[in-house]
Design a protein around this motif. Structure first.
Motif, short mmCIF file in Angstrom:
data_model
loop_
_atom_site.label_atom_id
_atom_site.label_comp_id
_atom_site.label_asym_id
_atom_site.label_seq_id
_atom_site.Cartn_x
_atom_site.Cartn_y
_atom_site.Cartn_z
N UNK A 38 30.68 35.76 3.15
CA UNK A 38 29.40 35.97 3.82
C UNK A 38 28.39 35.04 3.16
N UNK A 39 27.65 34.32 3.99
CA UNK A 39 26.70 33.33 3.51
C UNK A 39 25.27 33.74 3.88
N UNK A 40 24.38 33.65 2.90
CA UNK A 40 22.96 33.92 3.13
C UNK A 40 22.18 32.65 2.84
N UNK A 41 21.45 32.19 3.84
CA UNK A 41 20.65 30.97 3.72
C UNK A 41 19.24 31.34 3.27
N UNK A 42 18.81 30.79 2.14
CA UNK A 42 17.46 31.04 1.62
C UNK A 42 16.60 29.76 1.65
N UNK A 43 17.07 28.74 2.36
CA UNK A 43 16.33 27.47 2.42
C UNK A 43 14.99 27.67 3.11
N UNK A 44 13.99 27.00 2.57
CA UNK A 44 12.66 27.08 3.15
C UNK A 44 12.21 25.75 3.73
N UNK A 45 12.93 24.69 3.46
CA UNK A 45 12.56 23.37 3.97
C UNK A 45 13.76 22.74 4.68
N UNK A 46 13.47 21.89 5.64
CA UNK A 46 14.53 21.19 6.35
C UNK A 46 15.35 20.33 5.38
N UNK A 47 16.63 20.25 5.67
CA UNK A 47 17.54 19.39 4.90
C UNK A 47 17.64 19.76 3.42
N UNK A 48 17.36 21.03 3.11
CA UNK A 48 17.57 21.51 1.75
C UNK A 48 18.55 22.68 1.79
N UNK A 49 19.24 22.87 0.70
CA UNK A 49 20.22 23.95 0.57
C UNK A 49 19.76 24.89 -0.54
N UNK A 50 19.60 26.15 -0.16
CA UNK A 50 19.36 27.23 -1.10
C UNK A 50 20.04 28.45 -0.49
N UNK A 51 21.01 29.01 -1.19
CA UNK A 51 21.69 30.14 -0.60
C UNK A 51 22.64 30.84 -1.54
N UNK A 52 23.17 31.95 -1.03
CA UNK A 52 24.16 32.75 -1.73
C UNK A 52 25.41 32.83 -0.86
N UNK A 53 26.56 32.59 -1.47
CA UNK A 53 27.84 32.70 -0.76
C UNK A 53 28.68 33.73 -1.49
N UNK A 54 28.89 34.88 -0.84
CA UNK A 54 29.69 35.97 -1.40
C UNK A 54 31.12 35.80 -0.91
N UNK A 55 32.08 35.88 -1.85
CA UNK A 55 33.49 35.66 -1.52
C UNK A 55 34.33 36.79 -2.10
N UNK A 56 35.15 37.40 -1.24
CA UNK A 56 36.08 38.43 -1.69
C UNK A 56 37.34 37.78 -2.26
#
Length: 141
Positions: free
Chosen positions: A66-84
């Protein structure tokens, strides 16, 4: 400062090759024309990820990522990726892969979702799989 972090929740696991994985995922993000702010990979159990799926997505099934995108600007990556890790081990056994190879596939899948790729239609899934395969071939593990 751009960061790729690795965490565990409710499991004991030591990820090997962290520096190589950081470099590989970072190179993927750069190759796609994005800038990394912060990316967290959280490795957990089936039950932990099921609760996230229920609480945040209103889905009542097991999943590998499950991926959560926390990016606030275009073309930037900020997020959490939960993996079982339980799903990773089971998928690896089913597809006769090494667990690290399946883990990397799911890591890059989550990263590609943050980069804007989807997998809900057949055409989108075909493109997503091609991108996964391309970037998996780039890794040095």
């Amino acid at each position: 400062m751009a960061k790729i972090n690795f965490f565990t929740e409710d499991i004991q696991y030591t990820l090997k090759h962290k520096t190589k994985i950081r470099n590989w995922v970072g190179a993927t993000i750069t190759a796609e024309g994005y800038q990394l702010e912060e990316l967290n990979f959280i490795l957990c159990s089936d039950e932990y990820l099921l609760r996230i799926n229920q609480d945040f997505l209103q889905h009542d099934d097991y999943t590998d990522v499950i991926t959560f995108d926390h990016s606030e600007a275009l073309k930037t990556i900020a997020g959490d990726i939960f993996i079982s890790l339980e799903r990773i081990k089971e998928n690896a056994a089913n597809f006769k892969l090494k667990p690290i190879d399946e883990l990397c596939r799911v890591m890059i899948d989550g990263t590609l979702h943050l980069l804007g790729y989807k997998d809900k239609t057949k055409a989108a899934k075909t493109l997503m799989t091609a991108k996964e395969d391309f970037y998996l071939a780039q890794r040095d593990l």
